[in-house]
Design an enzyme around this catalytic site. Structure first.
Site, PDB file in Angstrom:
ATOM      1  N   GLU A  52     -42.337  22.481 -25.923  1.00  0.00           N
ATOM      2  CA  GLU A  52     -40.932  22.220 -26.201  1.00  0.00           C
ATOM      3  C   GLU A  52     -40.567  22.687 -27.612  1.00  0.00           C
ATOM      4  O   GLU A  52     -39.499  23.259 -27.839  1.00  0.00           O
ATOM      5  CB  GLU A  52     -40.636  20.724 -26.075  1.00  0.00           C
ATOM      6  CG  GLU A  52     -40.830  20.153 -24.678  1.00  0.00           C
ATOM      7  CD  GLU A  52     -42.250  19.642 -24.423  1.00  0.00           C
ATOM      8  OE1 GLU A  52     -43.211  20.181 -25.008  1.00  0.00           O
ATOM      9  OE2 GLU A  52     -42.386  18.706 -23.618  1.00  0.00           O
ATOM     10  N   CYS A  83     -43.903  14.468 -25.171  1.00  0.00           N
ATOM     11  CA  CYS A  83     -44.395  13.501 -26.154  1.00  0.00           C
ATOM     12  C   CYS A  83     -43.214  12.960 -26.965  1.00  0.00           C
ATOM     13  O   CYS A  83     -42.104  13.493 -26.923  1.00  0.00           O
ATOM     14  CB  CYS A  83     -45.429  14.148 -27.076  1.00  0.00           C
ATOM     15  SG  CYS A  83     -44.738  15.229 -28.335  1.00  0.00           S
ATOM     16  N   CYS A  86     -41.475  15.444 -29.272  1.00  0.00           N
ATOM     17  CA  CYS A  86     -40.648  16.440 -28.580  1.00  0.00           C
ATOM     18  C   CYS A  86     -39.357  15.817 -28.052  1.00  0.00           C
ATOM     19  O   CYS A  86     -38.331  16.489 -27.976  1.00  0.00           O
ATOM     20  CB  CYS A  86     -41.439  17.101 -27.454  1.00  0.00           C
ATOM     21  SG  CYS A  86     -42.630  18.286 -28.113  1.00  0.00           S
TER      22      CYS A  86
END
Ligand code: THU
Length: 130
Positions: A52, A83, A86
Site C-alpha cells: 500500500e 496493517c 497502512c
C-alpha cells in the site's frame, strides 16, 4: 485498467524473500489513473515497506493526492487486512467512504471502506486548539 488486474500483476514483482508473502496494491486516483505497488522487504526487517505504501508513493510522485478506490491482494487464506500503518497512510489520501477491496489469489474478496478500516482516525482536526 481494473484495480484487480493491476494489483494482481504488481504482486508478482513483490520483493519478499524473508516472509515469502507477496502483496499487491492498486489505487485509483481522482482522475481515474491507476497506481500500483508491492511490498519491498529488506534484510534489516523494519526497513521493509508494504504494498500500500508503494502504491501511495507512486501516486504522490505522479502528482495525485486523492484516492477514490483501493484494492489489496495476497496469497492468504482469507483477504489480507492492511496493517495499522497502512490504514493510516490510506486515510491521509482517501475519504472515509472510499471503497477498499481485500482479496485472496483464489478470488475471495472482502469489501470494506477506509473509514471502517480505521475508526476514530487521528486527523488534522485533532490538532485544532480553538
Ligand atoms: N504486507 C503488505 O505489504 N501489506 C499488507 O497489507 C500486509 C502486510 C507485507 C509486509 C511484509 O513484507 C509482508 O507482507 C509480511 O508481513
Amino acid at each position: 485498467m481494473e484495480l484487480k488486474d493491476a494489483a494482481h500483476a504488481v504482486r508478482e514483482n513483490a520483493y519478499a524473500p524473508y516472509s515469502r508473502f507477496k502483496v499487491g496494491a492498486a489505487l485509483r486516483a481522482a482522475d481515474g489513473t491507476v497506481f500500483s505497488g508491492c511490498n519491498v522487504e529488506n534484510v534489516a526487517y523494519p526497513e521493509g515497506t508494504c504494498a500500500e505504501a508503494g502504491a501511495i508513493a507512486a501516486m504522490v510522485a505522479a502528482g495525485a493526492t486523492v484516492i477514490t478506490e483501493a484494492y489489496v491482494i495476497a496469497d492468504s487464506p482469507s483477504p489480507v487486512p492492511p496493517c495499522g500503518g497502512c490504514r493510516q497512510k490510506l486515510a491521509e489520501f482517501a475519504a472515509k467512504d472510499v471503497p477498499v477491496t481485500l482479496a485472496t489469489l483464489d478470488g475471495t474478496e472482502f469489501k470494506t471502506t477506509v473509514g471502517d478500516l480505521l475508526p476514530g482516525a487521528f486527523d488534522a482536526g485533532h490538532m485544532d486548539k480553538s
